[in-house]
Write an enzyme that holds these catalytic residues in place. Structure first.
Site, PDB file in Angstrom:
ATOM      1  N   HIS A 151       0.763  -1.221   0.052  1.00 40.31           N
ATOM      2  CA  HIS A 151       0.054   0.011   0.141  1.00 40.31           C
ATOM      3  C   HIS A 151       0.820   1.363   0.080  1.00 40.31           C
ATOM      4  CE1 HIS A 151      -3.977  -1.950   0.346  1.00 40.31           C
ATOM      5  NE2 HIS A 151      -3.550  -2.874   1.281  1.00 40.31           N
ATOM      6  N   ARG A 202       6.825  -6.313   2.930  1.00 40.02           N
ATOM      7  CA  ARG A 202       5.707  -6.780   2.070  1.00 40.02           C
ATOM      8  C   ARG A 202       5.676  -6.628   0.736  1.00 40.02           C
ATOM      9  NH1 ARG A 202      -0.497  -5.568   4.383  1.00 40.02           N
ATOM     10  NH2 ARG A 202       0.013  -3.381   3.735  1.00 40.02           N
ATOM     11  N   ASP A 207      17.168 -11.456  -2.758  1.00 41.39           N
ATOM     12  CA  ASP A 207      18.519 -11.091  -3.037  1.00 41.39           C
ATOM     13  C   ASP A 207      19.091  -9.725  -2.524  1.00 41.39           C
ATOM     14  OD1 ASP A 207      18.899 -13.383  -4.536  1.00 41.39           O
ATOM     15  OD2 ASP A 207      18.558 -12.508  -6.541  1.00 41.39           O
ATOM     16  N   GLU A 252      -6.868 -12.981   5.184  1.00 40.44           N
ATOM     17  CA  GLU A 252      -7.517 -11.755   5.525  1.00 40.44           C
ATOM     18  C   GLU A 252      -9.021 -11.699   4.561  1.00 40.44           C
ATOM     19  OE1 GLU A 252      -4.990  -8.301   4.246  1.00 40.44           O
ATOM     20  OE2 GLU A 252      -4.134  -9.750   2.951  1.00 40.44           O
ATOM     21  N   ASP A 276      -8.903  -5.876   5.933  1.00 39.54           N
ATOM     22  CA  ASP A 276      -9.542  -6.523   4.882  1.00 39.54           C
ATOM     23  C   ASP A 276     -10.520  -7.794   5.309  1.00 39.54           C
ATOM     24  OD1 ASP A 276      -8.366  -5.509   2.103  1.00 39.54           O
ATOM     25  OD2 ASP A 276      -6.789  -5.669   3.438  1.00 39.54           O
TER      26      ASP A 276
END
Length: 268
Positions: free
Chosen positions: A48, A73, A87, A152, A178
């Site tokens: 987000h 995330r 990586d 969620e 959510d």
């Protein structure tokens, strides 16, 4: 020399509660400030918050030598972006919107080198292996990866036990906003049916030996979640903390009276 020890993963294994903070300001400068405050972990958000991979990399660098473990995330749980984030150096990932055992299995494979997974072997040119200075990185990297998935939705809750039973899943984060929306309580995650579903999810997750997680800016509710078994808990979001502090500072100015007498040496 093996891959760096994942202290967050170790804490979850030992059953220690880990308190975190969400990072949405998208800059290494903000992460560096927050990393010095004593949180166990920081969630660097690419779902987000408007961060691309170079920005996420910069934010990882800002936290990598601090006591706050950096978790990332991504916007979506796909192999190509997971490969890049690993990586970059992230060892712990939180993947949003997981709704099935099959999806979770694919995520486990995306985070592991063959023959246990499908992660591309390219760390020799990446920060993850300290640019090839960790000679046995490939042999030891899998053990230090911590995979957290977000459940969620009602579909995710229906598949929760199958997801939690998987090897390679270290924790399951319940996304209250959510989940509330999917249950018909948009913007009302404190509603009793939503809270009951969260408490039940914590119990089911722990029954499989996995760590439950959640986010709330309400300190009292965070304490209740801890009592209910949540093990990694984010207690705020940097964006909201900054907005709140700015509003309080302006209100304090309008309410203040002029100071009288000496003001001392430290006025800021």
């Amino acid at each position: 020399m093996p891959a760096p020890k994942n202290t967050f993963k170790q804490a979850l294994k030992e059953g220690r509660v880990q308190i975190g903070l969400w990072q949405g300001l998208t800059t290494g400068y903000a992460v560096e400030i927050c990393a010095g405050t004593g949180y166990d972990w920081l969630l660097i958000d690419g779902e987000h918050a408007p961060s691309d991979i170079p920005m996420l990399s910069e934010q990882y660098q800002a936290a990598m030598h601090s006591k706050s473990h950096p978790i990332v995330r991504p916007p979506i749980g796909e192999t190509w972006i997971i490969k890049k984030l690993l990586d970059v150096g992230f060892q712990t990932l939180l993947i949003p919107m997981v709704e099935s055992r099959e999806q979770a299995e694919a995520l486990v494979k995306a985070t592991r080198y063959p023959p246990h997974g499908v992660r591309g072997v390219g760390a020799a040119m990446a920060r993850a292996s300290d640019y090839s200075r960790i000679p046995d990185y490939l042999e030891t990297a899998n053990e230090e990866i911590c995979l957290l998935v977000q459940v969620e939705s009602r579909a995710g809750l229906a598949a929760l036990d199958e997801i939690a039973a998987l090897d390679g899943i270290d924790g399951i984060f319940i996304g209250p906003a959510d989940l509330a929306a999917d249950m018909g309580y948009l913007g009302r995650s404190g509603s009793e049916p939503v809270q009951a579903a969260i408490a039940d999810a914590f119990t089911r997750i722990r029954a499989h030996g996995k760590a439950p997680g959640i986010l709330t800016g309400d300190a009292a509710l965070a304490k209740r979640y801890e009592q209910q078994g949540a093990q990694f808990i984010a207690i705020g979001i940097d964006v909201m903390l900054l907005a709140s502090a700015c509003e309080k500072q302006l209100a304090a100015f309008h309410a203040a009276k002029p100071v009288e007498g000496p003001v001392g040496d430290k006025v800021y």
